[in-house]
Design a protein around this motif. Structure first.
Motif, short mmCIF file in Angstrom:
data_model
loop_
_atom_site.label_atom_id
_atom_site.label_comp_id
_atom_site.label_asym_id
_atom_site.label_seq_id
_atom_site.Cartn_x
_atom_site.Cartn_y
_atom_site.Cartn_z
N SER A 143 -21.79 36.77 33.02
CA SER A 143 -21.41 37.01 34.33
C SER A 143 -22.73 37.28 35.20
O SER A 143 -22.63 37.16 36.43
CB SER A 143 -20.69 38.46 34.70
OG SER A 143 -21.33 39.53 33.88
N VAL A 144 -23.97 37.32 34.61
CA VAL A 144 -25.05 37.60 35.28
C VAL A 144 -26.28 36.66 34.62
O VAL A 144 -26.02 36.30 33.39
CB VAL A 144 -25.68 38.94 35.37
CG1 VAL A 144 -24.71 39.82 36.07
CG2 VAL A 144 -25.96 39.52 34.22
N TRP B 12 -16.05 33.78 26.66
CA TRP B 12 -16.20 33.95 28.22
C TRP B 12 -18.00 33.74 28.24
O TRP B 12 -18.89 33.99 27.53
CB TRP B 12 -16.12 35.42 28.44
CG TRP B 12 -14.59 35.75 28.25
CD1 TRP B 12 -13.53 35.62 29.18
CD2 TRP B 12 -13.92 36.47 27.14
NE1 TRP B 12 -12.21 35.98 28.60
CE2 TRP B 12 -12.63 36.67 27.44
CE3 TRP B 12 -14.63 36.87 25.73
CZ2 TRP B 12 -11.66 37.03 26.50
CZ3 TRP B 12 -13.56 37.49 25.12
CH2 TRP B 12 -12.17 37.62 25.24
N ARG B 13 -17.94 33.20 29.33
CA ARG B 13 -19.41 32.88 30.05
C ARG B 13 -20.05 34.17 30.60
O ARG B 13 -19.46 35.12 30.89
CB ARG B 13 -19.34 31.92 30.89
CG ARG B 13 -18.86 30.38 30.38
CD ARG B 13 -19.03 29.52 31.46
NE ARG B 13 -18.46 28.01 31.00
CZ ARG B 13 -18.84 26.97 31.59
NH1 ARG B 13 -19.27 27.04 32.80
NH2 ARG B 13 -18.40 25.81 31.08
N GLY C 157 -22.61 36.38 27.72
CA GLY C 157 -21.25 36.16 27.32
C GLY C 157 -20.77 36.58 26.21
O GLY C 157 -21.37 37.34 25.41
N PRO D 276 -22.93 40.90 29.34
CA PRO D 276 -23.09 40.36 30.69
C PRO D 276 -24.08 39.04 30.82
O PRO D 276 -23.79 38.28 31.74
CB PRO D 276 -23.65 41.58 31.53
CG PRO D 276 -23.18 42.70 30.72
CD PRO D 276 -23.14 42.31 29.45
N TYR E 212 -18.85 41.32 24.29
CA TYR E 212 -19.24 40.55 25.50
C TYR E 212 -20.70 41.01 25.98
O TYR E 212 -20.89 42.29 26.10
CB TYR E 212 -18.31 40.39 26.42
CG TYR E 212 -18.53 39.89 27.79
CD1 TYR E 212 -18.58 38.56 28.02
CD2 TYR E 212 -19.09 40.74 28.93
CE1 TYR E 212 -18.73 37.89 29.04
CE2 TYR E 212 -19.47 39.81 30.08
CZ TYR E 212 -19.36 38.61 30.15
OH TYR E 212 -19.67 38.24 31.39
#
Length: 460
Positions: free
Chosen positions: A446-447, A443-444, A439, A436, A434
């Motif tokens: 986060s920033v 998961w996409r 993604g 950030p 992952y």
């Protein structure tokens, strides 16, 4: 999604970004410094693959002369990969601190005499030890990938890495064809078999030394000249060796990519080691035919690994990091299934067809892996490259030791199928990677990435 390429600078003959890294890839060009570095990198690594795998195609002759047992042959294969593990781990930090050009040429010049020493061995113990030392030269893979990542931007680095490694890996296939032919030519001159196979190793040793000198004479570490860590990292002060090492070793993504690479490139190395003898023993073909079949496995790298890098870049432009990771998982999973099937096919023609299909996917997976590696850490790029590259040789040691060492009771074809199952299992951890700003597979981000400072394709 990955950002578009930036505008070219006027003093380069190729389009570059603000860091002067090339944003386009022209493999038929020798323009300096980007494409010249590319050609020197793949040619130098090609010679190292040629040297390392020059022994397996002559094993039926060598084992008769040295009275090698199955255990000796298996241990020698393990030793060649074990040497590569240590050297690849140290090559990463060496590139971070010295630059890829000096690191690469130094290793090639140090190991070329070792290759030549193959002509002097006389015992099984010396044969195993020599293969251990020759394995060191495969660490040039790390310097090659580091060099490409220093010369090419994120938009084409997957392709550059894939083509450089793919063309270089052809050496492991071409040597399977050339060495038996060279041996036959020497024996046709009324040279005894015992002497002929020893004389044949003058060729790979000389070739490796010549390419090392070319790297020193004509190579350039960076688009703007000599290597300096501050120019790579963007920091004002040079990073301490242990800081660089610690930053890389504590990045879990590097460990996962090392595991993944262990069961694509590592499996490829093991296959290079066993495939000629496998066809020679199982289907009773002659030495030259077995070498030609084995050569087709390695030569496929000129297409398959670059295709993996190209696919990684294309999926990255369209779907971002998620596209790179998913394409890697799919391709390596298909390779694992084909590896399982290779051990189950009982006909010569069927085995050759499955082997060729397997080679395309397993080599493309290697290209896809190094389509992700340059994005893991900018500060410790060499360490991450070394970790991933070492993972490849660790995978080769594990598969060779567990499945083809001569100590197990099952057949080689069963070992090949079990190797495919190991590939399927060890590809699954990719889902845990992952980033950030980009993604992961599920998961996409986060920033939001910041494109303003030139670090859009690297973690700090």
């Amino acid at each position: 999604m990955e950002p578009p390429s930036r505008q070219p600078q006027t003093h380069f003959t190729i389009a570059v970004d603000s860091d002067h890294k090339a944003t386009e890839f022209r493999p038929l060009s020798i323009s300096s410094p980007h494409m010249r570095a590319f050609h020197l990198a793949w040619l130098s690594l090609f010679s190292c693959f040629f040297s390392t795998f020059s022994i397996p195609p002559l094993l039926p002759i060598i084992r008769q002369d040295l009275y090698l047992t199955d255990a000796d042959v298996g241990n020698a294969g393990i030793a060649s990969f074990a040497g590569s593990i240590f050297s690849r781990l140290t090559m990463g930090p060496a590139c971070d601190l010295l630059g890829p050009r000096i690191a690469s040429a130094s290793l090639s010049l140090l190991t070329a005499p070792v290759v030549l020493s193959t002509s002097l061995i006389s015992t099984p113990q010396s044969f195993i030890f020599l293969r251990f030392l020759i394995g060191f030269c495969l660490a040039n893979f790390v310097s090659s990938q580091f060099w490409m990542s220093s010369m090419f931007s994120g938009s084409v680095v997957g392709l550059a890495n894939g083509v450089a490694a793919g063309w270089a890996n052809v050496g492991s296939g071409l040597t399977q064809l050339v060495m038996p032919l060279l041996y036959s030519f020497i024996t046709s001159l009324d040279v005894s078999s015992v002497t002929a196979w020893r004389v044949a190793f003058v060729l790979p040793a000389t070739f490796q030394a010549v390419t090392a000198v070319m790297v020193l004479a004509f190579g350039q570490d960076l688009p703007d000249g000599k290597y300096k860590r501050s120019r790579i990292t963007g920091s004002k002060d040079k990073d301490n060796f242990f800081e660089v090492l610690f930053h890389g070793l504590t990045n879990y993504r590097g460990w996962i990519l090392g595991l993944t690479y262990g069961f694509c490139f590592g499996v490829e190395l093991t296959t290079d080691n066993i495939i000629a003898q496998y066809f020679y023993n199982r289907f009773n073909v002659n030495l030259q035919t077995a070498g030609a079949i084995a050569a087709s496995f390695g030569v496929a790298n000129c297409v398959s690994r670059p295709a993996g890098g190209m696919l990684s870049d294309k999926m990255g432009r369209r779907f971002g990091m998620r596209g790179r990771l998913w394409s890697l998982w799919v391709v390596q999973t298909v390779a694992g299934l084909l590896c399982v099937l290779l051990g189950r096919v009982n006909s010569l023609v069927g085995s050759v067809i499955v082997m060729c299909s397997f080679s395309l996917f397993v080599q493309a997976a290697s290209g896809l892996t190094f389509g992700v590696v340059p994005f893991v850490s900018k500060r410790s790029l060499g360490v991450i490259s070394g970790m991933s590259g070492s993972g490849g040789t660790v995978g080769a040691v594990v598969t060779q030791l567990l499945l083809f060492s001569g100590y197990n009771t099952f057949s080689t074809q069963t070992g090949i199928s079990l190797m495919g199952l190991m590939m399927l299992i060890c590809t699954l951890p990719l889902m845990f990677i992952y980033f950030p700003q980009w993604g992961g597979m599920f998961w996409r981000p986060s920033v939001q990435p910041d494109f303003r400072h030139g670090d859009y394709h690297m973690l700090p």
